[in-house]
Design an enzyme around this catalytic site. Structure first.
Site, mmCIF file in Angstrom:
data_model
loop_
_atom_site.group_PDB
_atom_site.id
_atom_site.type_symbol
_atom_site.label_atom_id
_atom_site.label_comp_id
_atom_site.label_asym_id
_atom_site.label_seq_id
_atom_site.Cartn_x
_atom_site.Cartn_y
_atom_site.Cartn_z
ATOM 1 C CE LYS A 95 -1.754 1.478 4.024
ATOM 2 N NZ LYS A 95 -1.397 2.861 4.382
ATOM 3 C CG ASN A 96 2.268 2.724 3.473
ATOM 4 O OD1 ASN A 96 1.117 3.038 3.164
ATOM 5 N ND2 ASN A 96 2.639 2.506 4.723
ATOM 6 C CB CYS A 128 -5.245 10.147 11.764
ATOM 7 S SG CYS A 128 -3.599 9.529 12.076
ATOM 8 N NE ARG A 154 0.504 10.467 10.379
ATOM 9 C CZ ARG A 154 -0.090 9.438 9.804
ATOM 10 N NH1 ARG A 154 -1.191 8.953 10.339
ATOM 11 N NH2 ARG A 154 0.388 8.907 8.697
ATOM 12 C CG ASP A 192 3.335 1.429 9.555
ATOM 13 O OD1 ASP A 192 3.527 1.681 8.349
ATOM 14 O OD2 ASP A 192 3.042 2.299 10.386
ATOM 15 N NE ARG A 204 -6.973 4.085 5.772
ATOM 16 C CZ ARG A 204 -6.001 4.608 6.538
ATOM 17 N NH1 ARG A 204 -6.168 4.740 7.827
ATOM 18 N NH2 ARG A 204 -4.867 5.015 6.007
HETATM 19 C C1 EPZ Z 1 4.187 7.082 6.411
HETATM 20 O O1 EPZ Z 1 3.373 8.075 7.011
HETATM 21 C C2 EPZ Z 1 3.313 5.846 6.273
HETATM 22 N N1 EPZ Z 1 2.175 6.148 5.391
HETATM 23 C C3 EPZ Z 1 2.798 5.419 7.649
HETATM 24 O O2 EPZ Z 1 2.044 4.232 7.479
HETATM 25 C C4 EPZ Z 1 4.024 5.116 8.525
HETATM 26 O O3 EPZ Z 1 3.590 4.762 9.823
HETATM 27 C C5 EPZ Z 1 4.917 6.352 8.596
HETATM 28 O O4 EPZ Z 1 5.300 6.754 7.257
HETATM 29 C C6 EPZ Z 1 6.188 6.104 9.390
HETATM 30 O O5 EPZ Z 1 6.901 5.042 8.847
HETATM 31 C C7 EPZ Z 1 2.389 6.139 4.050
HETATM 32 O O6 EPZ Z 1 3.484 5.893 3.560
HETATM 33 C C8 EPZ Z 1 1.198 6.436 3.182
HETATM 34 P P1 EPZ Z 1 6.107 10.472 8.521
HETATM 35 P P2 EPZ Z 1 3.891 9.609 7.045
HETATM 36 O O7 EPZ Z 1 5.966 11.738 7.739
HETATM 37 O O8 EPZ Z 1 4.731 9.893 5.874
HETATM 38 C C9 EPZ Z 1 6.403 13.773 11.902
HETATM 39 C C10 EPZ Z 1 0.220 2.817 7.794
HETATM 40 O O9 EPZ Z 1 -0.182 2.254 8.816
HETATM 41 N N2 EPZ Z 1 6.311 14.743 10.791
HETATM 42 O O10 EPZ Z 1 7.303 9.602 8.293
HETATM 43 O O11 EPZ Z 1 2.703 10.457 7.324
HETATM 44 C C11 EPZ Z 1 5.081 13.059 12.118
HETATM 45 O O12 EPZ Z 1 4.248 13.820 12.969
HETATM 46 C C12 EPZ Z 1 0.643 4.259 7.859
HETATM 47 O O13 EPZ Z 1 0.345 2.275 6.658
HETATM 48 C C13 EPZ Z 1 6.434 16.098 11.053
HETATM 49 O O14 EPZ Z 1 6.643 16.507 12.192
HETATM 50 O O15 EPZ Z 1 4.823 9.577 8.338
HETATM 51 C C14 EPZ Z 1 5.468 11.757 12.736
HETATM 52 O O16 EPZ Z 1 5.613 11.937 14.144
HETATM 53 C C15 EPZ Z 1 0.403 4.872 9.227
HETATM 54 N N3 EPZ Z 1 6.325 16.985 10.023
HETATM 55 C C16 EPZ Z 1 6.833 11.460 12.107
HETATM 56 O O17 EPZ Z 1 7.297 12.702 11.550
HETATM 57 C C17 EPZ Z 1 6.099 16.586 8.731
HETATM 58 O O18 EPZ Z 1 6.029 17.446 7.824
HETATM 59 C C18 EPZ Z 1 6.794 10.415 11.028
HETATM 60 O O19 EPZ Z 1 5.938 10.877 10.060
HETATM 61 C C19 EPZ Z 1 5.961 15.202 8.476
HETATM 62 C C20 EPZ Z 1 6.078 14.295 9.517
#
Ligand code: EPZ
Length: 428
Positions: free
Chosen positions: A22-23, A121, A126, A309, A401
């Site tokens: 998915k990702n 969420c 996020r 995850d 999902r």
């Molecule tokens: C991706 O989410 C994945 N989703 C998530 O999978 C996964 O848990 C996550 O990466 C971490 O590995 C997809 O790829 C579609 P991040 P993403 O930006 O990109 C902070 C699932 O279950 N952050 O790496 O949204 C954020 O708050 C989903 O399949 C900022 O502060 O995660 C978080 O604490 C859930 N500012 C951390 O970084 C930003 O601009 C990691 O977020 C962006 C992120």
């Protein structure tokens, strides 16, 4: 509302095939906006999130064949030659926050984007500040109004970007912004997930010039044009990890096919330390689980560390292991929503800040529970497999999902699990 009903206690046996990731599929679908030529995508998983993303592409004017989306195993043809909108509307983004992934490609292709703010969420705030700061460095301006972020740029210019955190979708958005920018872009402290490498390799097959995939420094040489391509999505490492832990939770002997074991190095090492027998050869992961597991501590980390995850699923194993363990969630600020539900099944868990302290118990007893987010729902399925008696899981739209045909795949492994649709009172 549909629910899953599990009669626990069956050991698992047999083979399960892993679907496309998915990702990886989500950023790769977004990347089709970058070319005016036809693109074919194969091995797309049939999931709610994918269906929503396809609707979003169609909302932007992209021609998708078949228009109804795809069935597992059938290719999807995409034609982004005519993009008629640069707006990702709230009614789609609120259902799937990864819609933010259209931001980078729309900025690269049109120099404009208006995307509903994804908002938080169940697992955390996020934010998207890192996405926006990177685009600003590339010459874009943005403003937030009426719940939307509006971003503009005449033409993006290459920039040297340092990400404060290796954000996965932040890295993906900035890669897609950089491939058509004027000049070169460097992204330091980039995320290293295999899904990003899949995106980079697909973009390079379209004529992009991106080096460093899988490392924390990406170098992108902007080009004027990207051609079409045909691309197959990599297998889903989180789905594979979930089935490894299903065998750990229920006990048994299963073979997981079409999995890429090296994408799960840290998880497999941790599960072996807990006592699971895991053998990997070619694209088969063979899992044997006998007796009670050992309690081991865990800290989630960005790739190649243990993936957040798989944290909830791992907690199920520790909740029945033979001692005390501590799980620390370092990626998201609120990813323990599954703890209260596991406690209903008899788990002994205490949360202290970002850590959960788990005292293993000998047995779970089935009970009605509710899913709160995607990976928490998978955790509750695993707990139901291990529990004595019946467990009913509601709110399973969260599960749909990200897991393709989970109850069918588990039934084929010998689990007693059915999907109940109350209005038709049928079992599937
Ligand atoms: C991706 O989410 C994945 N989703 C998530 O999978 C996964 O848990 C996550 O990466 C971490 O590995 C997809 O790829 C579609 P991040 P993403 O930006 O990109 C902070 C699932 O279950 N952050 O790496 O949204 C954020 O708050 C989903 O399949 C900022 O502060 O995660 C978080 O604490 C859930 N500012 C951390 O970084 C930003 O601009 C990691 O977020 C962006 C992120």
């Amino acid at each position: 509302m549909e629910s899953l009903v599990i009669q626990g206690g069956n050991r698992l046996k047999g083979r399960v095939r892993i679907s496309g990731a998915k990702n990886a599929a989500l950023p790769i679908l977004a990347a089709t906006l970058l070319s005016e030529e036809k693109i074919e995508i194969n091995n797309l998983p049939s999931l709610e999130d994918i269906k929503i993303f396809i609707s979003l592409l169609q909302e932007l004017g992209v021609q998708v064949t078949p228009a109804s989306g795809h069935e597992t195993g059938s290719p999807l043809q995409i034609d982004s030659s005519r993009i008629s909108s640069f707006e990702a509307p709230h009614q789609l983004v609120r259902r799937m926050r990864a819609s933010i992934l259209v931001l980078g490609p729309l900025m690269a292709r049109l120099g404009r984007a208006r995307v509903s703010l994804p908002g938080g969420c169940a697992i955390g705030a996020r934010p998207i500040d890192l996405h926006l700061k990177g685009l600003e460095l590339m010459g874009a301006n943005y403003k937030v109004s009426e719940g939307y972020v509006e971003v503009k740029a005449r033409r993006l210019s290459g920039a040297h970007i340092y990400l404060d955190f290796p954000s996965v979708t932040g890295t993906e958005n900035l890669i897609m912004a950089g491939v058509l920018a004027r000049g070169d872009t460097t992204i330091e402290n980039a995320a290293r997930e295999p899904e990003i490498t899949d995106l980079v390799e697909m973009l390079n097959s379209m004529g992009a010039k991106i080096a460093g995939a899988g490392t924390d420094t990406l170098k992108i040489e902007g080009v004027r044009h990207l051609s079409g391509t045909s691309w197959a999505i990599i297998p889903d490492r989180i789905e594979a990890g979930t089935y490894i832990m299903a065998a750990g939770a229920a006990g048994g002997d299963i073979e997981i096919e079409n999995a890429v074991a090296e994408h799960l190095d840290s998880a497999i090492a941790k599960l072996r330390a807990a006592g699971l027998r895991i053998d990997c050869e070619h694209n088969i992961i063979h899992v044997r689980s006998r007796g009670r597991l050992k309690s081991v501590d865990l800290k989630t980390q960005p790739y190649p560390g243990f993936p957040t995850d798989l944290q909830a699923q791992f907690m199920v194993l520790m909740a029945r292991a033979g001692g005390l363990s501590v799980i620390t969630e370092n990626i998201f600020e609120n990813r323990f929503m599954h703890v209260a539900e596991l406690q209903r099944l008899g788990a002994e868990i205490k949360i202290e800040g970002r850590s959960a302290i788990i005292r293993g118990v000998k047995k779970f007893t089935g009970a009605p529970v509710a899913a709160t987010d995607l990976r928490a729902s998978a955790c509750l399925v695993l707990a139901g497999l291990a529990a004595r008696g019946s467990t009913e899981i509601t709110e399973i739209h969260h599960l749909d999902r990200g897991y393709e045909n989970m109850e069918k795949k588990l039934r084929n492994l010998g689990a007693d699990i059915v999907r109940v649709c109350p209005d038709t009172d049928t079992e599937q």
